[in-house]
Design an enzyme around this catalytic site. Structure first.
Site, PDB file in Angstrom:
ATOM      1  N   HIS A 126       2.228   7.035   5.908  1.00 39.34           N
ATOM      2  CA  HIS A 126       2.593   5.649   6.183  1.00 39.34           C
ATOM      3  C   HIS A 126       2.388   4.784   4.942  1.00 39.34           C
ATOM      4  CE1 HIS A 126      -1.631   6.289   7.304  1.00 39.34           C
ATOM      5  NE2 HIS A 126      -1.857   5.054   6.874  1.00 39.34           N
ATOM      6  N   HIS A 177      -3.596  10.639   5.884  1.00 36.31           N
ATOM      7  CA  HIS A 177      -4.996  10.855   6.259  1.00 36.31           C
ATOM      8  C   HIS A 177      -5.081  12.226   6.923  1.00 36.31           C
ATOM      9  CE1 HIS A 177      -5.091   6.222   7.041  1.00 36.31           C
ATOM     10  NE2 HIS A 177      -4.993   6.514   5.750  1.00 36.31           N
ATOM     11  N   HIS A 194       0.926   7.202   1.927  1.00 34.12           N
ATOM     12  CA  HIS A 194      -0.248   8.070   1.841  1.00 34.12           C
ATOM     13  C   HIS A 194      -0.499   8.736   3.182  1.00 34.12           C
ATOM     14  CE1 HIS A 194      -1.694   4.189   3.333  1.00 34.12           C
ATOM     15  NE2 HIS A 194      -2.729   4.836   3.861  1.00 34.12           N
ATOM     16  N   GLU A 253      -5.664   6.095  12.310  1.00 31.87           N
ATOM     17  CA  GLU A 253      -5.886   4.714  11.849  1.00 31.87           C
ATOM     18  C   GLU A 253      -5.439   3.698  12.895  1.00 31.87           C
ATOM     19  OE1 GLU A 253      -4.521   3.618   7.828  1.00 31.87           O
ATOM     20  OE2 GLU A 253      -3.349   2.034   8.773  1.00 31.87           O
ATOM     21  N   ARG A 287       0.887  -1.176   0.000  1.00 35.77           N
ATOM     22  CA  ARG A 287       0.000   0.000   0.000  1.00 35.77           C
ATOM     23  C   ARG A 287       0.910   1.206   0.000  1.00 35.77           C
ATOM     24  NH1 ARG A 287      -2.721   3.915  -0.688  1.00 35.77           N
ATOM     25  NH2 ARG A 287      -4.562   4.557   0.514  1.00 35.77           N
ATOM     26  N   GLU A 334     -10.995   5.318   2.853  1.00 36.15           N
ATOM     27  CA  GLU A 334      -9.662   4.815   2.512  1.00 36.15           C
ATOM     28  C   GLU A 334      -9.441   4.864   1.002  1.00 36.15           C
ATOM     29  OE1 GLU A 334      -5.986   2.698   2.314  1.00 36.15           O
ATOM     30  OE2 GLU A 334      -6.933   3.904   3.875  1.00 36.15           O
TER      31      GLU A 334
END
Length: 237
Positions: free
Chosen positions: A161, A117, A115, A122, A112, A184
């Protein structure tokens, strides 16, 4: 003189009970207060006056009650080259205003991408497989950690992260966000930034040739890549 039958006796008794209850009710000046025995019982039961309305719910309005359960895996997945993710936000689960959830599955070699938030922190619970994460705090400090089944992680709001599978077994985990409106599927990712930033500026900022930034156009989300052996992951952590 004919004897009184048992059925007649019961009828007389019930009528007397009704008369007594009605007399007591009519004699009260305030709200009706029932007492043990008022209203009779079984076939001799009588309806008492309604009490004060504290709360009212029409049983016909059951369909208007909110749903308190939703299937996380029942939602449409977002599938990319390295895995998939299914989410439940207030769009799928309107009553859940304070929490959103995701089930994410990373293939071996899947990651992943980095990115951020902006509106939610999270939490994660690892169901199966192994992975490693990289987290960057706003000051620029970074940390690498490894996780296995039963492990938890927490990334505060605004901390970048990434997550990468370790070994040749898929890794899947549940994510929880402290904002029911957070998606997400709509995060700000590193490829989003690189896609709109001039390559000359990137080369100058990082001190590398601009050809290094030949990234795919748009968001990568979960990228397929070479399998990361556990030995290599251990060396990095």
């Amino acid at each position: 003189m004919d004897s009184i039958s048992r059925r007649q006796m019961l009828a007389v008794t019930a009528a007397g009970g009704l008369l007594t209850t009605t007399t007591v009710v009519n004699a009260q000046s305030g709200p009706f207060q029932s007492r043990p025995g008022d209203g009779g019982g079984a076939r001799a039961a009588t309806e008492l006056p309604p009490g004060d309305k504290v709360a009212y719910h029409d049983p016909k309005e059951v369909a208007d009650m909110p749903d308190f359960r939703v299937s996380l895996d029942g939602n449409r997945p977002k599938v990319t080259s390295g895995g998939w993710a299914k989410e439940a936000t207030v769009h799928q689960f309107p009553i859940s205003e304070g929490i959103a959830g995701v089930h994410m599955f990373l293939d071996p070699g899947g990651s992943r991408e980095l990115h951020w938030h902006a509106i939610a922190a999270e939490w994660a619970y690892v169901i199966d497989g192994r992975c490693q994460t990289v987290v960057l705090d706003p000051s620029g400090a970074s940390e690498i950690n490894r996780y296995g089944p039963g492990d938890l992680w927490f990334f505060p709001k605004g901390h970048g992260h990434s997550i990468q599978t370790i070994g040749d077994k898929p890794c899947h985990f549940i994510l929880a966000f402290d904002n029911g409106a957070f998606s997400e599927h709509g995060t700000f990712s590193i490829t989003d930034w690189i896609d709109v930033t001039p390559k000359d500026m990137l080369a100058l900022s990082f001190g590398v040739p601009k050809d290094v930034f030949a990234f795919p156009k748009g968001e990568t989300y979960i990228q397929a890549g070479p399998v990361l052996p556990a030995s290599a992951a251990s060396a990095l952590a």
